[in-house]
Design an enzyme around this catalytic site. Structure first.
Site, PDB file in Angstrom:
ATOM      1  N   GLU A 110      74.310  85.575  -0.217  1.00 14.89           N
ATOM      2  CA  GLU A 110      75.497  84.772  -0.509  1.00 14.89           C
ATOM      3  C   GLU A 110      76.743  85.165   0.277  1.00 14.89           C
ATOM      4  OE1 GLU A 110      74.201  85.394  -4.531  1.00 14.89           O
ATOM      5  OE2 GLU A 110      74.773  83.353  -5.037  1.00 14.89           O
TER       6      GLU A 110
ATOM      7  N   LYS B  99      66.293  90.500  11.126  1.00 11.24           N
ATOM      8  CA  LYS B  99      66.036  89.106  11.483  1.00 11.24           C
ATOM      9  C   LYS B  99      66.289  88.174  10.293  1.00 11.24           C
ATOM     10  CE  LYS B  99      62.590  87.280  14.653  1.00 11.24           C
ATOM     11  NZ  LYS B  99      61.181  87.487  15.060  1.00 11.24           N
TER      12      LYS B  99
ATOM     13  N   PHE C  68      69.118  77.730  -3.295  1.00  8.11           N
ATOM     14  CA  PHE C  68      70.583  77.818  -3.236  1.00  8.11           C
ATOM     15  C   PHE C  68      71.227  77.786  -4.615  1.00  8.11           C
ATOM     16  CE2 PHE C  68      69.059  75.179   0.408  1.00  8.11           C
ATOM     17  CZ  PHE C  68      69.049  76.188   1.346  1.00  8.11           C
TER      18      PHE C  68
ATOM     19  N   GLY D  17      62.807  81.300   0.185  1.00  6.63           N
ATOM     20  CA  GLY D  17      62.990  81.033   1.609  1.00  6.63           C
ATOM     21  C   GLY D  17      63.784  82.128   2.282  1.00  6.63           C
TER      22      GLY D  17
ATOM     23  N   GLN E 193      70.002  84.877   6.963  1.00  9.49           N
ATOM     24  CA  GLN E 193      70.723  84.579   5.730  1.00  9.49           C
ATOM     25  C   GLN E 193      72.203  84.355   6.014  1.00  9.49           C
ATOM     26  OE1 GLN E 193      69.804  84.192   2.318  1.00  9.49           O
ATOM     27  NE2 GLN E 193      68.038  83.754   3.584  1.00  9.49           N
TER      28      GLN E 193
ATOM     29  N   ARG F 236      72.573  99.096   3.646  1.00 10.58           N
ATOM     30  CA  ARG F 236      71.532  99.163   4.663  1.00 10.58           C
ATOM     31  C   ARG F 236      70.825  97.807   4.740  1.00 10.58           C
ATOM     32  NH1 ARG F 236      66.606 103.280   3.627  1.00 10.58           N
ATOM     33  NH2 ARG F 236      65.860 103.579   5.755  1.00 10.58           N
ATOM     34  N   ILE F 237      70.540  97.345   5.940  1.00 11.79           N
ATOM     35  CA  ILE F 237      69.900  96.047   6.116  1.00 11.79           C
ATOM     36  C   ILE F 237      68.397  96.264   6.293  1.00 11.79           C
ATOM     37  CG2 ILE F 237      69.887  93.894   7.443  1.00 11.79           C
ATOM     38  CD1 ILE F 237      72.619  94.628   6.027  1.00 11.79           C
TER      39      ILE F 237
HETATM   40 MO1  MOS Z   1      72.047  81.803  -6.248  1.00 12.19          MO
HETATM   41  S1  MOS Z   1      73.554  80.393  -6.362  1.00 12.19           S
HETATM   42  O1  MOS Z   1      72.359  82.825  -7.575  1.00 12.19           O
HETATM   43  O2  MOS Z   1      70.555  81.050  -6.262  1.00 12.19           O
END
Ligand code: MOS
Length: 737
Positions: free
Chosen positions: A703, A631, A236, A462, A636, A626-627
């Protein structure tokens, strides 16, 4: 050609993770491993007068206690301590460097012992005397000391336009300091390989960043220091920069000339970086029809005394909406705390929270539906740079999100909707983030039996990088995903920067596409050595790799198997190492703006007597190109929504300013959402075709999922109660005041 890209492929590392065979930095074992424990300062500012380690040293099993007085050599120049993502301005922190204390919780000694329990017990016996100096840690008390950064790029005269605007909204919003609280504690295992060589297993978002940093700090050669991070239990942003424990683990290994493991305690995790507490002042001036005349956004954020950490909080306000004038300023309050750090959508999570609450308040003042207001200010261009977007399907996000949520049923009057004893509130907000790309190199080795290894020094924090890499490679090489093995998180592999900024999946997928193009060209050349080759006369663009063979795109009967191609080439494998080439072919700086967008809709139910808030429903409609993986991608975004719930209602690092010390340095008193706080979350991926950004049309997802969520919830709380709480988190005492 796309068997895997765009599907809901399960994580290829899922079984390793749930069965415990995936190893994390604090789990690698080796003979003769010693254990470290950190002693942290109890003052925020001053000098260490004396450290008495005699009692600690008397504990059987204690090997040594390192302090600034007796530590092995560390580099002296500030430059040596600057990692790849260090702030440009400042002098990076150096653990156990000298007698200066610059924040509460700073490491002041490292106990080394045969067992972790012994080290930790002995650490409690280290006596430190300080010469204390006055400190300041309270942003509110010291906001007037904040200095403005030279980054504002105003448009017109926002002050004048605001003063003249028929409808005005002005308010201050506040986001407290938050800590990342990844599940995995910060850990490093420094394995002494002999002859001064080290292998360091570190919890990090960038193995090569840590390698470069440690090589400078310890004056070592890259060949003598390898950094590994195959798995990470949550980053994170907390692992973008090397954390102090990796320095101390190596310092310990050097002192003892043996392997050392150092795992921080949960409490010590609060002595690292954090999302900085930020005051956000917004001024919006509008015409009665809901078009904007003026946007002003001022942010005042915390950083340390020694480094200027600053992110873009205010620029989003000018970017997102059409407004004749705009002005921004970002200020830093330098306090006696560790340097702030990136935390999921740094700048946007905070700045857009303020903007989107202010837009909601403006909608109320204008008696306009909040979605309608945003549509009236909708911009087809990046308003800051006056550039077209490579793609922007935000309008569709509003439409599909509103429809899935049932927004048209909303009664705009506050306190008008109920469910039994609970008040019901519906709120919405816009989200925006950057679609960034970085240079990444991949090495792909394809063998005649159709198996391939894909390798790069990227990290999977992750997010699903292993899986995304395997999907793209399998599709591009035309083999089953089970034939792909992925190697990452190792500094000896081909180059990659840190995993962050939501740039990794896009960048590494692109690198794999370029590398597999080269492999396809090699294979075709080999196949064409066969007399009367079925693929004779074709170019690499005329063929694809599919079902373990080279196949003509126009005439599928013209085909040569991978094994035959390699046989004719006289090779057993084909290997290529290539970087993504997003410049200049697919990404011309200055020609387009690249962003991801979202529309977040939230429902809260609030017990009228008690003020207890539940977030019962969230719809997050995201446009992010595009994804690759529906899943891990949805995972995310829904994870980002959970973070947004925490930001809105729970998270707050409380500092006792008398001591400059975090009071709730544990996850019992630092509240994060638990299962009982998380209800119905729906993620919608809006179709967004982007031919300009890169050949696969990819953006990023790590993000965008959090941006706008706290604002949507705060706006829903207002709609439910008629009470506007602008300082996060929205706790029940604030609703009652
Ligand atoms: Mo992210 S806050 O750039 O790991």
């Amino acid at each position: 050609m796309t068997t895997y890209i765009g599907t809901a492929t399960s994580r290829i590392d899922g079984i390793a993770k749930v069965t415990g065979t995936a190893k994390y930095a604090g789990e690698f074992n080796t003979d003769g491993l010693a254990y470290g424990a950190v002693v942290a300062s109890t003052i925020a500012k001053g000098r260490i007068a004396r450290i008495d380690v005699s009692e600690a040293l008397r504990v059987p099993g204690v090997l040594d206690v390192l302090t600034h007085d007796n530590r092995p050599k560390l580099a002296e120049s500030d430059d040596a301590w600057k990692d790849d993502v260090a702030p440009e301005v400042g002098k990076p922190f150096r653990p156990l460097y000298d007698d200066k204390v610059v924040f509460n919780g700073q490491p002041v000694a490292l106990v080394l012992a045969e067992e972790w329990e012994i080290a930790r017990f002995a650490a409690s016996l280290v006596q430190v005397e300080y010469k204390q100096e006055p400190h300041a840690t309270d942003l509110h008390a010291h906001r007037d000391t904040a200095v403005a950064l030279e980054r504002a790029k105003p448009r017109g005269n926002a002050d004048k336009a605001f003063a003249a605007a028929p409808v005005r909204h002005e308010a201050e919003y506040f986001i407290p300091t938050e800590h990342h609280n990844p599940m995995e504690l910060y850990a490093s295992t420094a394995v002494w390989d002999g002859g001064g060589k080290l292998t360091v297993y570190d919890k990090t978002q960038g193995v090569q960043n840590v390698q470069r940093y440690l090589c400078k700090v310890f004056e070592m050669k890259p060949d003598d220091l390898r950094v590994m991070s195959p798995f990470m239990g949550g980053g994170f942003g907390s692992g973008l920069r090397p954390q102090y424990q990796v320095v101390l683990a190596v310092l310990g290994a050097k002192a003892l000339e043996r392997s050392v493991r150092l795992v921080l305690t949960r409490q010590q995790m609060y002595g690292l970086g954090y999302r900085p507490a930020t005051i956000e002042r917004l001024r919006l001036g509008a015409k009665a029809d809901g078009t904007l005349d003026a946007i002003s956004h001022e942010a005042i954020a915390i950083t340390s005394r020694y480094e200027d950490f600053a992110r873009n909080d205010t620029g989003w306000s000018g970017l997102l909406y059409k407004s004749a004038t705009a002005a921004y300023v970002h200020k830093l309050a330098r306090l006696d705390l560790p340097t702030a750090a990136d935390q999921r959508a740094p700048g946007a999570a905070t700045g857009v929270y303020a903007l989107e609450c202010a837009m909601d308040e403006l909608a109320v003042a204008l008696k306009l539906d909040p979605v309608e207001l945003r549509l009236r200010c909708y911009s087809e261009r990046d308003q800051n740079e006056d550039l077209p977007y490579s793609s922007k399907q935000l309008r569709e996000c509003y439409r599909q999100g509103a429809e899935a949520f049932g927004w048209s049923e909303r009664n705009p009057a506050p306190r008008s909707m109920r469910d039994g004893k609970e008040l019901v509130g519906w709120g919405m907000a816009t989200g925006v983030w950057e679609a960034l790309q970085v240079p990444v190199t991949t090495r792909i080795t394809l063998t005649a039996n159709g198996h391939a290894e894909v390798a790069s020094a990227v990290s999977d924090i992750g997010t699903g990088t292993y899986t995304v890499m395997a999907q793209v490679a399998a599709d591009m090489l035309g083999v089953p995903i089970d034939n792909i093995s992925v190697k990452l998180g190792d500094s000896s592999l081909p180059d990659s920067p840190v995993e962050g900024g939501s740039w990794m999946a896009t960048s590494v997928a692109h690198a794999i596409a370029v590398t597999t193009d080269a492999i396809r060209a090699d294979l075709l050349q080999y196949a064409q050595r066969q007399p009367n080759s079925p693929v004779g006369g074709l170019t690499a663009d005329d063929v694809k790799l599919t079902n373990g063979a080279i196949v003509s795109k126009k005439d599928p009967s013209r085909t040569v198997s991978l094994a035959d191609a390699m046989r004719h080439g006289g090779v057993e494998r084909v290997e290529q190492t290539k970087a993504n080439n997003f410049r200049p072919d697919f990404f011309t700086p200055g020609s387009h703006a690249h962003n991801t967008h979202s529309a977040v809709f939230a429902e809260v139910k609030i017990d009228e007597q008690l003020g207890v808030i539940r977030v019962t429903r969230v719809v997050n409609a995201v446009a992010a190109g595009r994804i690759i993986n529906l899943k891990t991608g949805a995972n995310q975004v829904s994870g980002g929504v959970v973070w947004g719930i925490g930001m809105a209602l729970h998270e707050e690092t409380s500092v006792d300013h008398r001591f400059g010390r975090v009071m709730n340095a544990n996850i019992a008193e630092y509240h994060v959402p638990v299962h009982a706080d998380v209800h119905d979350i729906k993620v919608i991926f809006v179709d967004e075709k982007d031919d300009e950004i890169n050949p696969l049309g990819l953006k990023g997802l790590g993000e965008i999922g959090i941006v706008g969520v706290a604002a949507a919830i705060a706006n829903a709380v207002y709609h439910a109660t008629g009470t506007r709480v602008r300082d996060l988190p929205i706790t029940l005492d604030k609703l009652r005041r």
